[in-house]
Design a protein around this motif. Structure first.
Motif, PDB file in Angstrom:
ATOM      1  N   LEU A 186      14.617  -4.627 -36.377  1.00  0.00           N
ATOM      2  CA  LEU A 186      14.911  -4.138 -37.783  1.00  0.00           C
ATOM      3  C   LEU A 186      15.508  -2.667 -38.190  1.00  0.00           C
ATOM      4  CD1 LEU A 186      14.861  -5.384 -40.588  1.00  0.00           C
ATOM      5  CD2 LEU A 186      12.463  -4.748 -40.855  1.00  0.00           C
ATOM      6  N   GLN A 187      14.849  -1.834 -37.157  1.00  0.00           N
ATOM      7  CA  GLN A 187      15.388  -0.622 -37.247  1.00  0.00           C
ATOM      8  C   GLN A 187      16.722  -0.502 -36.789  1.00  0.00           C
ATOM      9  OE1 GLN A 187      13.146   2.120 -34.876  1.00  0.00           O
ATOM     10  NE2 GLN A 187      14.224   3.988 -35.476  1.00  0.00           N
ATOM     11  N   ALA A 188      17.063  -1.231 -35.742  1.00  0.00           N
ATOM     12  CA  ALA A 188      18.682  -1.373 -35.433  1.00  0.00           C
ATOM     13  C   ALA A 188      19.418  -1.630 -36.427  1.00  0.00           C
ATOM     14  CB  ALA A 188      18.768  -1.845 -34.095  1.00  0.00           C
ATOM     15  N   ALA A 243      12.672 -15.337 -39.266  1.00  0.00           N
ATOM     16  CA  ALA A 243      12.139 -15.968 -38.104  1.00  0.00           C
ATOM     17  C   ALA A 243      12.977 -15.205 -36.880  1.00  0.00           C
ATOM     18  CB  ALA A 243      12.027 -17.471 -37.947  1.00  0.00           C
ATOM     19  N   ALA A 244      14.340 -15.044 -37.289  1.00  0.00           N
ATOM     20  CA  ALA A 244      15.154 -14.639 -36.188  1.00  0.00           C
ATOM     21  C   ALA A 244      14.691 -13.134 -35.465  1.00  0.00           C
ATOM     22  CB  ALA A 244      16.727 -14.195 -36.542  1.00  0.00           C
ATOM     23  N   LEU A 245      13.840 -12.379 -36.301  1.00  0.00           N
ATOM     24  CA  LEU A 245      13.511 -10.968 -35.997  1.00  0.00           C
ATOM     25  C   LEU A 245      12.114 -11.200 -34.943  1.00  0.00           C
ATOM     26  CD1 LEU A 245      13.980  -9.312 -39.470  1.00  0.00           C
ATOM     27  CD2 LEU A 245      15.450  -9.170 -37.684  1.00  0.00           C
ATOM     28  N   LYS A 246      11.367 -12.067 -34.964  1.00  0.00           N
ATOM     29  CA  LYS A 246      10.205 -11.993 -34.546  1.00  0.00           C
ATOM     30  C   LYS A 246      10.005 -11.677 -33.199  1.00  0.00           C
ATOM     31  CE  LYS A 246       8.010 -15.345 -37.815  1.00  0.00           C
ATOM     32  NZ  LYS A 246       7.403 -16.730 -38.199  1.00  0.00           N
ATOM     33  N   PRO A 247      10.965 -12.107 -31.947  1.00  0.00           N
ATOM     34  CA  PRO A 247      10.777 -11.615 -30.684  1.00  0.00           C
ATOM     35  C   PRO A 247      10.435  -9.957 -30.743  1.00  0.00           C
ATOM     36  CG  PRO A 247      12.533 -13.095 -30.879  1.00  0.00           C
ATOM     37  CD  PRO A 247      11.936 -12.695 -32.288  1.00  0.00           C
ATOM     38  N   ALA A 248      11.009  -9.185 -31.627  1.00  0.00           N
ATOM     39  CA  ALA A 248      10.831  -7.741 -31.484  1.00  0.00           C
ATOM     40  C   ALA A 248      11.326  -7.273 -32.860  1.00  0.00           C
ATOM     41  CB  ALA A 248      11.584  -7.218 -30.481  1.00  0.00           C
ATOM     42  N   THR A 249      10.362  -7.332 -33.751  1.00  0.00           N
ATOM     43  CA  THR A 249      10.540  -7.201 -35.340  1.00  0.00           C
ATOM     44  C   THR A 249      10.984  -5.892 -35.522  1.00  0.00           C
ATOM     45  OG1 THR A 249       9.312  -9.184 -36.088  1.00  0.00           O
ATOM     46  CG2 THR A 249      10.061  -7.700 -37.769  1.00  0.00           C
ATOM     47  N   LEU A 254      24.311  -7.717 -31.852  1.00  0.00           N
ATOM     48  CA  LEU A 254      23.279  -6.879 -32.650  1.00  0.00           C
ATOM     49  C   LEU A 254      21.942  -6.771 -31.869  1.00  0.00           C
ATOM     50  CD1 LEU A 254      24.024  -8.302 -36.384  1.00  0.00           C
ATOM     51  CD2 LEU A 254      24.696  -6.080 -35.376  1.00  0.00           C
ATOM     52  N   GLN A 255      21.689  -7.387 -30.879  1.00  0.00           N
ATOM     53  CA  GLN A 255      20.557  -7.473 -30.282  1.00  0.00           C
ATOM     54  C   GLN A 255      20.157  -6.245 -29.553  1.00  0.00           C
ATOM     55  OE1 GLN A 255      20.551 -10.685 -27.300  1.00  0.00           O
ATOM     56  NE2 GLN A 255      20.709 -12.304 -29.345  1.00  0.00           N
ATOM     57  N   THR A 256      18.979  -5.856 -29.737  1.00  0.00           N
ATOM     58  CA  THR A 256      18.460  -4.412 -29.109  1.00  0.00           C
ATOM     59  C   THR A 256      17.985  -4.955 -27.597  1.00  0.00           C
ATOM     60  OG1 THR A 256      16.155  -4.754 -29.824  1.00  0.00           O
ATOM     61  CG2 THR A 256      17.711  -3.650 -31.275  1.00  0.00           C
ATOM     62  N   PRO A 257      17.994  -3.993 -26.501  1.00  0.00           N
ATOM     63  CA  PRO A 257      17.136  -4.146 -25.428  1.00  0.00           C
ATOM     64  C   PRO A 257      15.741  -4.834 -25.539  1.00  0.00           C
ATOM     65  CG  PRO A 257      18.281  -2.050 -25.365  1.00  0.00           C
ATOM     66  CD  PRO A 257      18.582  -2.557 -26.667  1.00  0.00           C
ATOM     67  N   GLU A 258      15.006  -4.369 -26.421  1.00  0.00           N
ATOM     68  CA  GLU A 258      13.601  -4.761 -26.548  1.00  0.00           C
ATOM     69  C   GLU A 258      13.771  -6.291 -27.082  1.00  0.00           C
ATOM     70  OE1 GLU A 258      13.741  -0.350 -27.526  1.00  0.00           O
ATOM     71  OE2 GLU A 258      15.136  -2.132 -28.234  1.00  0.00           O
ATOM     72  N   TYR A 259      14.827  -6.791 -27.974  1.00  0.00           N
ATOM     73  CA  TYR A 259      14.910  -8.114 -28.387  1.00  0.00           C
ATOM     74  C   TYR A 259      15.127  -8.718 -27.247  1.00  0.00           C
ATOM     75  CZ  TYR A 259      16.100 -11.955 -31.514  1.00  0.00           C
ATOM     76  OH  TYR A 259      16.162 -12.988 -32.373  1.00  0.00           O
ATOM     77  N   ILE A 260      16.039  -8.510 -26.385  1.00  0.00           N
ATOM     78  CA  ILE A 260      16.437  -9.210 -25.220  1.00  0.00           C
ATOM     79  C   ILE A 260      15.506  -9.661 -24.418  1.00  0.00           C
ATOM     80  CG2 ILE A 260      18.162  -9.269 -23.245  1.00  0.00           C
ATOM     81  CD1 ILE A 260      20.163  -7.665 -25.222  1.00  0.00           C
TER      82      ILE A 260
END
Length: 268
Positions: free
Chosen positions: A178-180, A168-174, A121-127
């Motif tokens: 969240l949109q994804a 807290a899991a969303l914080k690197p690129a909330t 479920l991770q986005t490139p921005e999150y990674i």
């Protein structure tokens, strides 16, 4: 063997390993059964995890198929784990690992991820954000994204899955993440919900695999190992914890990271 024990993760991994060893030699089930001097029905039950073969039978199959010593020791270790409601394996993505076998055979999966969004479920921005947190050099960011995406290709989900994410899991690129998640939640077979920080009393992640016949196994990660638990009372404790967290969760479309969502509420 009881009905519940038919779904011990070690047995599922054992059956998959026996089947893989046979097909690697290009042998049909009836053909191998004849050569081993056992019935095709018995071999089929072993390979589907519906009956546990005796340890001597496992040794006979592996010896006849001439598997290498490392694989022989791994499969024999699985057989010795069958009577234990707790089993441990190294954290890997082997096609015959207990985790991969449970993923393939599960009817439903329930996952609690308080700190990190599950990789598929991770986005490139999150990674990229996580890579920067680990002080990855800028030139290596694209490589980090590429490597994550390659791993994602092998993690397709087939069972119905409910994922509870700690805020807290969303914080690197909330925002992008969240949109994804909102888009992913509209797909079939996947439910993603957010648990506000104040409600997330449980800090450790876990996954519950439901097999056919209402059988359950819990998977926990500890350092470089995965621990699988099939003991009924322990499993029920994790199921109750998951249900309590879900009662306090928000649908992705309802969750507002910039507003107070700490008040417990029943999801719609």
């Amino acid at each position: 063997m009881t009905k519940a024990s038919c779904y011990l993760p070690a047995l599922l991994a054992l059956s998959a390993s026996l089947r893989k060893a046979r097909t690697a030699e290009g042998l049909g089930l009836r053909q191998l059964a004849h050569k081993l001097g056992v019935s095709a029905q018995a071999l089929s039950l072993w390979e589907t995890g519906k009956r546990a073969p005796a340890i001597e039978d496992v040794a006979h199959v592996l010896g006849f198929l001439q598997v290498d010593s490392a694989e022989y020791n791994r499969v024999m270790r699985l057989r010795r784990q069958l009577e234990d409601p707790i089993s441990i394996e190294a954290l890997d993505a082997s096609p015959t690992s207990q985790r991969r076998t449970l993923e393939e055979l599960a009817v439903r999966i329930f996952e609690w991820a308080p700190h990190v969004v599950p990789e598929p479920l991770q986005t490139p921005e999150y990674i990229q954000a996580m890579a920067r947190e680990h002080v990855v050099a800028p030139d290596d960011l694209d490589q980090a994204v590429f490597e994550h995406q390659v791993r994602q290709l092998g993690q397709g989900w087939t069972a119905q899955r409910t994922v509870l994410l700690g805020a807290a899991a969303l914080k690197p690129a909330t925002g992008p993440q969240l949109q994804a998640l909102r888009a992913a939640s509209n797909g079939p077979g996947l439910v993603v919900k957010i648990v506000a920080s104040s409600a997330a009393k449980t800090t450790d992640s876990f996954t519950i695999y439901e097999g056919t016949g209402k059988t359950f196994t819990v998977a926990l990660q500890h350092q470089d190992n995965l621990i699988f638990i099939s003991e009924p009372d322990t499993v029920q404790g994790y199921r109750s914890t998951f249900e309590a967290l879900e009662r306090k969760s928000f649908a992705c479309n309802e969750y507002q990271p910039n507003k107070s969502c700490d008040a417990p509420r029943w999801p719609r």
